[in-house]
Write a protein that holds these residues in place. Structure first.
Motif, PDB file in Angstrom:
ATOM      1  N   ARG A  78       0.674  -1.375  -0.002  1.00 27.59           N
ATOM      2  CA  ARG A  78       0.088  -0.033   0.024  1.00 27.59           C
ATOM      3  C   ARG A  78       0.727   1.442   0.068  1.00 27.59           C
ATOM      4  N   ALA A  81       0.637   3.770  -3.039  1.00 32.05           N
ATOM      5  CA  ALA A  81      -0.849   4.187  -3.478  1.00 32.05           C
ATOM      6  C   ALA A  81      -0.814   5.889  -3.340  1.00 32.05           C
ATOM      7  N   ARG A  84      -5.008   6.307   0.614  1.00 30.95           N
ATOM      8  CA  ARG A  84      -5.348   5.111   1.327  1.00 30.95           C
ATOM      9  C   ARG A  84      -6.341   5.591   2.446  1.00 30.95           C
ATOM     10  N   PHE A  89      -7.069   0.511  -0.594  1.00 31.58           N
ATOM     11  CA  PHE A  89      -6.624   1.788  -1.577  1.00 31.58           C
ATOM     12  C   PHE A  89      -7.847   2.565  -1.796  1.00 31.58           C
TER      13      PHE A  89
END
Length: 99
Positions: A78, A81, A84, A89
């Protein structure tokens, strides 16, 4: 020489429900005749002692062994990303409606 005639091409076009004009019929008569002749030539050289093949070079296993290895931790996965929401996500709605 093959037995492909304009009448055969017309019949095949009718079966396939394809509309062909006279010029297309003449062109396809020659092309289909050449294809049938090429297949016949292959048939002449194929013998029962030669096994059929789908590939001229023998292929071995082309995938790697399925062995467990190092994986990313959830935080590493993650980490890149852009947005979040906790463990998830965060992405924009694809239908244009907020949920």
């Amino acid at each position: 020489m093959s037995e492909i005639t304009p009448d055969v091409v017309r019949h095949l076009a009718t079966l396939a429900r394809i509309g062909l004009d006279d010029e297309e019929i003449e062109r396809l008569t020659g092309q289909l005749g050449a294809i049938v002749d090429a297949v016949a030539t292959v048939g002449e050289v194929a013998t029962p002692d030669v096994p059929a093949t789908s590939h001229p070079i023998p292929l071995g296993m082309v995938t790697r062994a399925d062995v467990p290895g190092e994986t990313l931790t959830p935080d590493q996965a993650r980490g890149g990303a852009p947005e979040r929401d906790g463990d998830f996500f965060k992405v924009s709605s694809i239908l244009g409606e907020e949920q």
